[in-house]
Write an enzyme that holds these catalytic residues in place. Structure first.
Site, short mmCIF file in Angstrom:
data_model
loop_
_atom_site.label_atom_id
_atom_site.label_comp_id
_atom_site.label_asym_id
_atom_site.label_seq_id
_atom_site.Cartn_x
_atom_site.Cartn_y
_atom_site.Cartn_z
N TYR A 157 -17.15 -3.18 14.11
CA TYR A 157 -15.84 -2.56 14.28
C TYR A 157 -14.92 -3.44 15.12
O TYR A 157 -13.75 -3.63 14.79
CB TYR A 157 -15.98 -1.17 14.94
CG TYR A 157 -14.67 -0.41 14.94
CD1 TYR A 157 -14.31 0.36 13.84
CD2 TYR A 157 -13.78 -0.51 16.01
CE1 TYR A 157 -13.10 1.03 13.81
CE2 TYR A 157 -12.57 0.15 15.98
CZ TYR A 157 -12.23 0.92 14.88
OH TYR A 157 -11.03 1.57 14.86
N PHE A 191 13.46 -9.53 -0.69
CA PHE A 191 12.27 -9.08 -1.41
C PHE A 191 12.19 -7.58 -1.22
O PHE A 191 12.54 -7.06 -0.15
CB PHE A 191 11.00 -9.79 -0.94
CG PHE A 191 9.83 -9.40 -1.79
CD1 PHE A 191 9.71 -9.94 -3.07
CD2 PHE A 191 8.91 -8.46 -1.38
CE1 PHE A 191 8.67 -9.54 -3.91
CE2 PHE A 191 7.87 -8.07 -2.21
CZ PHE A 191 7.75 -8.61 -3.48
N THR A 192 11.75 -6.87 -2.23
CA THR A 192 11.81 -5.40 -2.25
C THR A 192 11.24 -4.76 -0.99
O THR A 192 11.93 -4.02 -0.29
CB THR A 192 11.08 -4.85 -3.49
OG1 THR A 192 9.76 -5.42 -3.51
CG2 THR A 192 11.81 -5.22 -4.77
N ASP A 214 8.89 -15.54 5.54
CA ASP A 214 7.98 -14.86 4.63
C ASP A 214 7.25 -16.02 3.96
O ASP A 214 7.75 -16.65 3.03
CB ASP A 214 8.75 -14.01 3.61
CG ASP A 214 7.79 -13.29 2.67
OD1 ASP A 214 6.63 -13.74 2.55
OD2 ASP A 214 8.20 -12.28 2.05
N LYS A 271 -1.25 -13.63 -2.77
CA LYS A 271 -0.60 -14.68 -3.56
C LYS A 271 -1.30 -16.02 -3.28
O LYS A 271 -2.42 -16.20 -3.71
CB LYS A 271 0.89 -14.73 -3.25
CG LYS A 271 1.54 -13.38 -2.93
CD LYS A 271 1.68 -12.47 -4.14
CE LYS A 271 2.07 -11.04 -3.77
NZ LYS A 271 3.37 -10.85 -3.15
N ARG A 291 12.82 -7.61 -13.41
CA ARG A 291 13.41 -7.98 -12.12
C ARG A 291 14.92 -8.02 -12.34
O ARG A 291 15.46 -9.03 -12.73
CB ARG A 291 12.89 -9.33 -11.62
CG ARG A 291 11.58 -9.24 -10.86
CD ARG A 291 11.75 -8.42 -9.60
NE ARG A 291 10.54 -8.29 -8.79
CZ ARG A 291 10.05 -7.13 -8.37
NH1 ARG A 291 10.58 -6.01 -8.75
NH2 ARG A 291 9.01 -7.10 -7.57
N PHE A 294 11.45 0.94 -9.24
CA PHE A 294 10.90 0.22 -10.40
C PHE A 294 9.42 0.49 -10.63
O PHE A 294 8.93 0.39 -11.74
CB PHE A 294 11.14 -1.29 -10.26
CG PHE A 294 10.55 -1.87 -9.00
CD1 PHE A 294 11.26 -1.80 -7.81
CD2 PHE A 294 9.31 -2.48 -9.00
CE1 PHE A 294 10.73 -2.32 -6.64
CE2 PHE A 294 8.78 -3.01 -7.84
CZ PHE A 294 9.49 -2.92 -6.65
C1 LIG Z 1 4.18 -9.81 -2.64
C2 LIG Z 1 5.18 -10.20 -1.66
C3 LIG Z 1 5.41 -9.43 -0.51
C4 LIG Z 1 4.71 -8.11 -0.23
O1 LIG Z 1 3.35 -8.28 -0.08
P1 LIG Z 1 2.29 -7.14 -0.47
O2 LIG Z 1 0.98 -7.78 -0.16
O3 LIG Z 1 2.46 -6.82 -1.91
O4 LIG Z 1 2.56 -5.97 0.40
C5 LIG Z 1 6.35 -9.89 0.38
N1 LIG Z 1 7.06 -11.00 0.16
C6 LIG Z 1 6.86 -11.75 -0.93
C7 LIG Z 1 7.65 -12.99 -1.12
C8 LIG Z 1 5.93 -11.38 -1.88
O5 LIG Z 1 5.78 -12.13 -2.97
#
Ligand SMILES: *Cc1c(COP(=O)(O)O)cnc(C)c1O
Length: 461
Positions: A72, A124-125, A215, A258, A383, A450
């Protein structure tokens, strides 16, 4: 003589995928309300919905899972992850989260006060959602070229220093807690920022007491484009370039689904121990204890291995982006309007131009994604206006310049034959584009619409 290249891996295990009939796909897309997010994966042949969490792990990563320390507190797997992030990204303080949005949530809650302004290069969303949820206002400071799908500008992810200066002049530096700088901008089509721009933004922000938070979810792919396109970087290794990118920042949020070659995970990484302390205080409430956050020990093991693997040689990223470019080139050669230059993680079809008989309020990109699925079982995603959502002030639909269908390539999952099948389907749909009808909502969710929206066809719309 032209010399072909092939993937720098061979296949040790296979996962069968379903080949459907036209009738089955018609039924499936109607049941999904014309939203490719609502299709069942078993009805999809080649899944290009997203490259998020869809990577194939290596034999070394699968082996690493067995080493997961599920203690843990203080698990050895956590410390391996700390070392990997420090070695590859250069940040000392690691806050592990369940995925990228978990990190965005913590960062936004810590640094943004109501009324603050957060400049960023496009949005980004989930990132923008968390900034607004914390009471901030997002302001787009990306270069104009990013909004022009036909511009061949090599660094469409750059921040426009003039726009950034104007924001700081208007609101004052004390209302700008940080600049949110995304590498290889997802919503612009996977387009990179140049090293010169990263350096310039960091210098400007440092002089004004403003933090730069990357990011860095796609920083590896950004590093590849810098190596290919920016003077002075052609002979530098990807690992070295990535290290320089992150050196021009105070911290980063990363979705490990990613670049990092795992199916789940993410982190916030920073230099300032005080920011880290505040993040950890929230981490225990929203994610988990500070030495696992949102991940199991085995997740952290596979992630540490994935982070090292992605930069161990340049071959991985060259083949990853090379496969995207392979698909892109086939479509360009066939005259299909796509976002140029081809980005790092997918090919973006210009639905506004392909379906120029549809008004944007009839969701051309949504309709095009559904049409490609019907044709071949290839799943892409919208998109455009659906993803852009409504303006929180006016309640009106935002009308983004970019109205795109994204065909996103998972890492190490599909071969070039799958890319050939995909290209042929897109070309066939393009030839019959005038038969495609527009759509209207039958269900519209309040936020991030979306993902779960449902539609019906509008004949002749
Ligand atoms: C996918 C993504 C996110 C969000 O990450 P999650 O792991 O899906 O929560 C943020 N910024 C970028 C550029 C992304 O491609």
């Amino acid at each position: 003589m032209h010399r072909s290249w092939a993937e720098p891996w061979k296949i040790k295990m296979v996962e069968p995928i379903t080949m459907t009939t036209r009738d089955e796909r018609e039924r499936a897309i109607h049941e999904a309300g014309f939203n490719t997010f609502l299709l069942r994966a078993r009805d999809v042949y080649i899944d290009l919905l997203t490259d998020s969490g869809t990577s194939a792990m290596s034999d070394r990563q699968w082996s690493a899972l067995m080493l997961g320390d599920e203690s843990y507190a203080g698990a050895e797997s956590f410390y391996k992850l700390v070392d990997a992030v420090r070695d590859v990204y250069g940040y000392e303080e690691l806050i592990p989260t369940h995925q990228g949005r978990g990190a965005e949530h913590l960062l936004s809650q810590i640094l943004i006060k109501p009324g603050d302004v957060v400049p960023g290069n496009m949005y980004f969303t989930t990132t923008r959602f968390h900034q607004e949820y914390a009471g901030g206002v997002f302001v787009d400071v990306i270069v104009d070229e990013a909004h022009d799908p036909s511009s061949d500008f090599p660094f469409k992810g750059n921040i426009d220093l003039g726009k950034l200066r104007a924001v700081v002049a208007e609101y004052g530096a004390d209302r700008v807690p940080y600049v949110s700088f995304e590498t290889n901008v997802n919503m612009a089509g996977g387009q990179p920022a140049s090293m010169a721009n990263l350096r310039e933004v960091y210098d400007y922000c440092s002089a004004h007491g403003i933090l730069v938070m990357l990011d860095a979810t796609r920083a590896l792919e950004n590093a590849y484009f810098i190596q290919q396109r920016e003077a002075g970087y052609g002979n530098r290794s990807i690992a070295d370039i990535l290290g320089e990118i992150t050196s021009y920042s105070d911290g980063a949020t990363v979705s490990s689904k990613k670049d990092n070659l795992v199916n789940i995970g993410g982190f916030l990484a920073v230099r300032d121990p005080e920011i880290a302390r505040r993040a950890r205080a929230l981490l225990v409430a929203f994610e988990g204890l500070h030495t696992y956050g949102g991940m199991s020990g085995r997740d952290m093991e596979a992630l540490a291995e994935g982070i090292r693997e992605m930069t161990a040689t340049d071959d991985h990223v060259r083949a990853r982006v090379g496969q995207v470019e392979y698909l892109g080139r086939k479509l360009i050669d066939a005259g299909i309007p796509v976002v140029r230059p081809i980005g790092g993680h997918g090919v973006f079809l210009n639905a506004k131009e392909i379906l120029d008989h549809l008004a944007q309020d009839h969701f051309p990109a949504q309709a095009l994604a559904a049409a490609i699925y019907r044709d071949s079982g290839v799943r892409g995603m919208e998109r455009g206006i659906v993803s852009a959502g409504r303006d929180p002030e006016t309640g009106e639909n935002r009308h983004p310049n970019l109205e795109l269908v994204r065909l996103t390539i998972p890492r190490r999952v599909y071969t070039q034959s799958h890319m050939d099948v995909t290209a042929e389907s897109v070309i066939s749909v393009y030839e019959h584009r005038h038969e495609i009808d527009g759509l209207r909502f039958t269900y519209e969710p309040e936020s991030l619409r979306f993902f779960q929206a449902r539609f019906e066809e509008v004949a002749g719309g």
